[in-house]
Design a protein around this motif. Structure first.
Motif, short mmCIF file in Angstrom:
data_model
loop_
_atom_site.label_atom_id
_atom_site.label_comp_id
_atom_site.label_asym_id
_atom_site.label_seq_id
_atom_site.Cartn_x
_atom_site.Cartn_y
_atom_site.Cartn_z
N GLU A 1 -3.01 -5.29 -1.91
CA GLU A 1 -4.08 -5.14 -0.94
C GLU A 1 -5.37 -5.04 -1.74
O GLU A 1 -5.35 -4.98 -2.98
CB GLU A 1 -3.87 -4.00 0.05
CG GLU A 1 -3.53 -2.64 -0.49
CD GLU A 1 -3.30 -1.63 0.65
OE1 GLU A 1 -4.24 -1.38 1.41
OE2 GLU A 1 -2.18 -1.10 0.75
N SER B 1 -2.72 2.12 4.75
CA SER B 1 -1.42 1.64 4.23
C SER B 1 -0.76 0.64 5.16
O SER B 1 0.46 0.48 5.14
CB SER B 1 -0.47 2.81 3.94
OG SER B 1 -1.01 3.63 2.93
N ARG C 1 1.54 -1.98 3.51
CA ARG C 1 2.90 -1.53 3.23
C ARG C 1 3.77 -1.65 4.48
O ARG C 1 4.92 -2.09 4.43
CB ARG C 1 2.88 -0.09 2.73
CG ARG C 1 4.23 0.47 2.36
CD ARG C 1 4.15 1.91 1.86
NE ARG C 1 3.59 2.84 2.81
CZ ARG C 1 4.22 3.28 3.92
NH1 ARG C 1 5.44 2.86 4.20
NH2 ARG C 1 3.63 4.12 4.72
N ARG C 2 3.22 -1.26 5.62
CA ARG C 2 3.99 -1.35 6.87
C ARG C 2 4.26 -2.80 7.27
O ARG C 2 5.35 -3.13 7.73
CB ARG C 2 3.28 -0.59 7.98
CG ARG C 2 3.50 0.93 7.83
CD ARG C 2 2.79 1.73 8.90
NE ARG C 2 1.38 1.85 8.60
CZ ARG C 2 0.39 1.54 9.43
NH1 ARG C 2 0.67 1.11 10.65
NH2 ARG C 2 -0.86 1.67 9.06
N SER D 1 7.03 -4.09 5.22
CA SER D 1 8.33 -3.61 5.70
C SER D 1 8.82 -4.49 6.85
O SER D 1 10.00 -4.85 6.91
CB SER D 1 8.22 -2.14 6.13
OG SER D 1 9.46 -1.68 6.63
N LEU D 2 7.94 -4.84 7.77
CA LEU D 2 8.36 -5.71 8.88
C LEU D 2 8.83 -7.07 8.35
O LEU D 2 9.79 -7.65 8.87
CB LEU D 2 7.21 -5.92 9.88
CG LEU D 2 6.83 -4.73 10.75
CD1 LEU D 2 5.72 -5.14 11.72
CD2 LEU D 2 8.03 -4.20 11.54
N ARG E 1 -3.38 9.09 0.37
CA ARG E 1 -3.98 7.88 0.95
C ARG E 1 -4.24 8.04 2.44
O ARG E 1 -5.07 7.36 3.01
CB ARG E 1 -3.07 6.67 0.73
CG ARG E 1 -2.96 6.31 -0.74
CD ARG E 1 -2.36 4.94 -0.88
NE ARG E 1 -3.38 3.93 -0.74
CZ ARG E 1 -3.15 2.69 -0.34
NH1 ARG E 1 -1.93 2.32 0.02
NH2 ARG E 1 -4.13 1.82 -0.26
N ALA F 1 6.48 1.66 11.98
CA ALA F 1 6.93 0.52 11.16
C ALA F 1 6.92 0.93 9.69
O ALA F 1 5.92 1.42 9.17
CB ALA F 1 6.03 -0.69 11.38
N GLY F 2 8.05 0.73 9.03
CA GLY F 2 8.14 1.05 7.62
C GLY F 2 8.30 2.51 7.29
O GLY F 2 8.39 2.89 6.13
N GLY G 1 10.30 -1.16 14.16
CA GLY G 1 10.20 -1.42 12.73
C GLY G 1 10.39 -0.24 11.81
O GLY G 1 10.14 -0.34 10.61
N HIS H 1 12.09 2.07 9.21
CA HIS H 1 13.07 1.69 8.19
C HIS H 1 13.02 2.66 7.03
O HIS H 1 11.94 2.89 6.50
CB HIS H 1 12.80 0.28 7.68
CG HIS H 1 13.87 -0.17 6.73
ND1 HIS H 1 15.06 -0.69 7.16
CD2 HIS H 1 13.92 -0.14 5.38
CE1 HIS H 1 15.81 -0.97 6.11
NE2 HIS H 1 15.14 -0.64 5.02
#
Lengths: 366, 366, 366, 366
Positions: free
Chosen positions: A94, A311, A314-315, A318-319, C106, D182-183, D206, D208
């Motif tokens: 990012e 963040s 990052r999410r 993950s998807l 963060r 998510a994540g 999502g 996880h």
């Protein structure tokens, strides 16, 4: 000292391929061997005019500066104190590493860092925005703060991995719209990479219906491929009326504006139902006329976002890892590293249906 | 059937004093004997053009409609099922009673009710906005839903109690700006009643500094009386530059725009530091030019508010009861009930330093 | 190398006054000449058992460690890159400087840093919690990250300035309870320094009524001095019943639990109205019985807080600077630096009505 | 007057099938022909002890009261002012229709209505909780406020549609945990219907990894079918240790406690990483020992939820309509209407692997 190939910015609009020292990672940083870099509309802006809205910033021309902010690669060295990542891991980036010292960073709003651009001089605050204020990914190697790295799932190609940051920006836009988008009607205006990502992330999180507008039919077709329930060609239909009709006359819950068209914000607010929300993810270079009375009398909220945040990258990753999200339809072209000017031309002029155009910094023609 | 004196709206701009039946409170409603009613700029709008942005609404002209939404009085009758209030209590009002049935009301956003204006006909949803879509306070009696009532502290005069709803609107504006305003820099643009209330509520909650802008020195002087740390005459200084200087060059945390000036929104976004927020509480009748690029690249959020919300009127009333907030400097003139046209003239033309002008519906000249 | 006097921890409970090198500020750090340090109940815990809940932490005994976390002083040296503060400024401290690299930092949750205590060794993440995991304020000098500093208003004495961090913790507790406390009923359980600060911050922000419970009448009297509307002696009355009676039988909106009494949490949830919220700011060393069924069936939320956060110390300092908040009634005793053991005895045993006991590290008996 | 078959509650635990008048829908209400009703653990509680935590409530025994709150059916009549739904639509229900008049309802927290249970007598506030305080779905017809209805997607069977409210409760639990799952790592403790729904909704959004704990292997197997990434048998493993191992030693982001086991809350807080959050969706009838010190020193937040809220049932229904969520594996048995006692026995004793057991009120054996 090792050297690498890198594109550097001369006068506005001039990119030259040069040899440059491979940078060294400092504390909390790693060295990334750049395996793929995508071109973003903001790159064109940076190359022509410098990065937008850098506080106290100087133009980046003729300073040996390397643009490029949508890249991925492989960690080849870790700096002091780094155990979050190890050599050999595939990572996407990012953009923003906040200073960690200003009010905004302390609030977790690292993309709004008040020391944006201050990573130089006596009072270096350590802010980094690779490809904007620090060297970016149109090079064979780049240094990244660990905060700006996410792991790339094994099943994702290098080219597609450059789109993780784009998906993260789209996800962040939905975050600021409230995050609970399942069952909400979402209008995405503009079928560029961010807009198309907004469609696919919105669908992944259960928004319904997701309606995409643009003026180019081929882009709208890609929108359908990534999940748009309805697409509207804004050059053929009145989009405000069309959205109203599709939403029982009341208007939509959410609009994510990704076109930067001059009338886009004013259209967006008129597409909404009372109490609706707009995320602003794009803009043109001239002010827009906005019906503030409509905003006030309808309790509308508007949220400007400068790239990703919270963040969200990052999410989004993950998807993608879970195969709930697939950015691959956005990747259309790949060129070798030394063909960056040609890659830019394809991207800018949308040649051959180009959406996301990628270069491969480890690939040179000879 | 009992009758009362009430002003009703004929053609646009025409108010006539008539006899009208005293209304009867329904379920969850009370009958209020109106003791004092203030005039608001929106009343002038309603009287001339009808209420702004009523969904599916008809113009209110020649329908025996009584405007007036900033009033207070004494409960003289309670409708079925009411035990929240008893006869004899002094109450001030807020404007919006949502339908309780639409998405927004279920979210607690009753000022964004999707059935705004629908309290008539076969599908009467029960929404009320007294003085906008249902009869208001330019009358000797009015019916109010219990949700739109707050108790008036004993030490507050009738005239000052009409300003509780104004203070509540100001408090709601600070709510949507995040609520945690202690120690934050707050710019209020426009020294009308809402702006002056925003200054005093902001000070009560610990905002610092609170900076007020306007183009009328006498209004700015009132701003100082209600607590503004700094006042700026926008006709004499560049307010954006002035605010930047007063905030260490970085800009303010928060702007509450209460002027409705054509350039006010664009100025507001340029007064902010990165990541700052604007509440929009006023507007002009023409669209405004807004530098959307500045909004996006600086992560700025803008929040339109339609009056009060989130029970902010109740919280403002509590601050007044605790003597942490005193709206009395805003009240400048009182007229008997039958002098409403004169009262409006004083308010509209700011005669004799008029800010809030009040009529007393129980007082007739003879 | 310069030396200073500092208290260091030997075996559990053993403090010795020694000579120690004056530390040097690193990047983003300053050197503070400590002018006053207050004693906190957590200091007693640290001295006897080590800091609570340090992830991966080692006990601090016999390691030349200096406790003390509630201090203030004067900046005498700034480290590299620091322009946020200059030499000569009076500052008070907050405790936590997060690593800036973990998920929590963060998000802006720096007091929940996942690298708590990791400011040593090969993978030093830079977390600091002075007086917990890094040297604190029972010394003549201390190093602080700029993130942990707030300016002290001129009119505030050194002794009172040590209480700014306490006020900030109280303010943070109100933040997590939603922040919009004006007009909300607030119960504070426990009249120690945090509880008394919660009363005064709650009053400053307009909570009403503010009800304080404790078992010591003299403490409750101080509560009245700092603004409590009602005080309840929990050894003489059933506090749950008393609160219910004072809140029309429905219960309170908010409870801030600051006693750590074994039954305090269970009492707190029963004091609330449905949908109420509890902030947990204290605890005992044994688990508490909690009626989870009551929590579930009444939609109650509970928020544990580890000290301050969200820049609340800065906001509390602003209220003190504006004279909206006055922590001075909490300061009861001052001792010279070399009488720390006596100061601790006064604090621990509440001798002579002691609440906050302060030592002056620049004052030695000879 | 038409009559219908309905089960009514006599003495505690006694259900009798009787003839009862078909109720008539009032303003904002509809009459639903009940096509399917599922049995919930809370039904057993209501039948044996009355509804939990009804403020000012009387036991429901021998009052001709009909329990049952998880039902669906077809609209056969609409009350005055209803145009949100039309006769013939298939609908599922949520439980709570708030009064619309109390503080909580005005905040949008209608499941925390302060007039819970008050839909009788002189001060009838109109609150309804069908199957708890007003007649429910163990009958051939039921009246519902329009706020408690969601449309059933065509492809969903009657039996499965009874599970929409369960999915909505699970979604609401994730809402209060922050919504952006998510994540994030999500631990669900307890594999009853709510827990299994939490697994499937968490996966749909999502989260996880999603880790499910229970003490019954067959239930854990269903958990795997609905998407759990890992399942842990708490009777065979230490779940706290297991979760820690599965989350890199740091602990999970989120725990959704659905077991009501005595040690569940204390386990939950120890499964979390610092700054983690717990949703409490179940409870036992005795207080639980909770390590409050761990909550405080780790900044843990706990959220009790009383069923669904925030229109989460509508959002869950949308996910089901989009086929992103499939509750069908939870439905195991269907019985005719007059076999309710047998259906209850299957449900309560988990006979033949029973999870969700449904009766069909339109089906009588003869």
């Amino acid at each position: 000292m090792k050297t690498m190939k890198a594109w550097v910015l001369g006068n506005p609009g001039e990119l030259t391929l040069v040899d440059k020292p491979v940078p060294r990672p400092g504390t909390a940083e790693v060295l990334v061997r750049v395996d793929a870099t995508a071109i973003c509309a903001t790159d064109l802006e940076v190359i022509s005019h410098g990065p937008p809205a850098v506080i106290g910033g100087e133009p980046p021309f003729n300073k040996n500066f390397t643009p490029g902010h949508e890249y991925m690669g492989t960690i080849v060295e870790v700096g002091p104190t780094v155990d979050e990542f190890v050599v050999g891991e595939r990572v996407a980036v990012e953009i923003h590493a906040g200073c960690g010292r200003c009010e905004r960073c302390r609030q977790g709003m690292y993309t709004s860092c008040l020391n944006y651009g201050r990573n130089y001089g006596e009072f270096n605050k350590g802010h980094r925005a690779n490809g904007f204020t620090t060297d970016g990914g149109f090079a064979q190697y780049a240094v990244n703060h660990t905060n700006t790295l996410v792991r790339v799932p094994d099943h994702v190609s290098d080219e597609v991995a450059t789109l993780i940051v784009t998906a993260g920006t789209a996800m962040y836009g939905l975050d600021v719209l409230g995050g609970l988008v399942a069952g909400e009607s979402l209008i995405v205006t503009g079928a560029g990479p961010i807009g198309l990502s907004a469609v696919s992330v919105g669908k992944a999180l259960g928004a319904h219906p997701v309606i995409l507008t643009d003026i180019v039919d081929s882009r709208l077709q890609v929108g359908t491929r990534v999940g748009a329930d309805v697409v509207i060609n804004a050059s053929k239909e009145n989009v405000v009326n069309a959205v109203k009709q599709l939403t029982n006359g009341r208007g939509a819950d959410l609009v994510f504006e990704c076109s930067g068209a001059p009338n886009a914000v004013n259209d967006a607010i008129h597409m909404l139902k009372r109490g609706g929300r707009v995320c602003l993810g794009a803009f043109s270079n001239t002010p827009s006329l906005v019906d503030i009375g409509h905003v006030v009398t309808n309790n509308i909220y508007l949220y400007g976002i400068r790239g990703e945040g919270q963040s969200a990258v990052r999410r989004a990753a993950s998807l993608i890892a879970q195969k709930k999200l697939d950015p691959s339809p956005l990747h259309t072209h790949t060129f070798p590293f030394d063909q960056l000017p040609k890659a830019i031309q394809y991207f800018r002029d949308k040649l051959d249906g180009a959406i996301k155009v990628v270069i491969k910094p480890q690939e040179l023609r000879d």
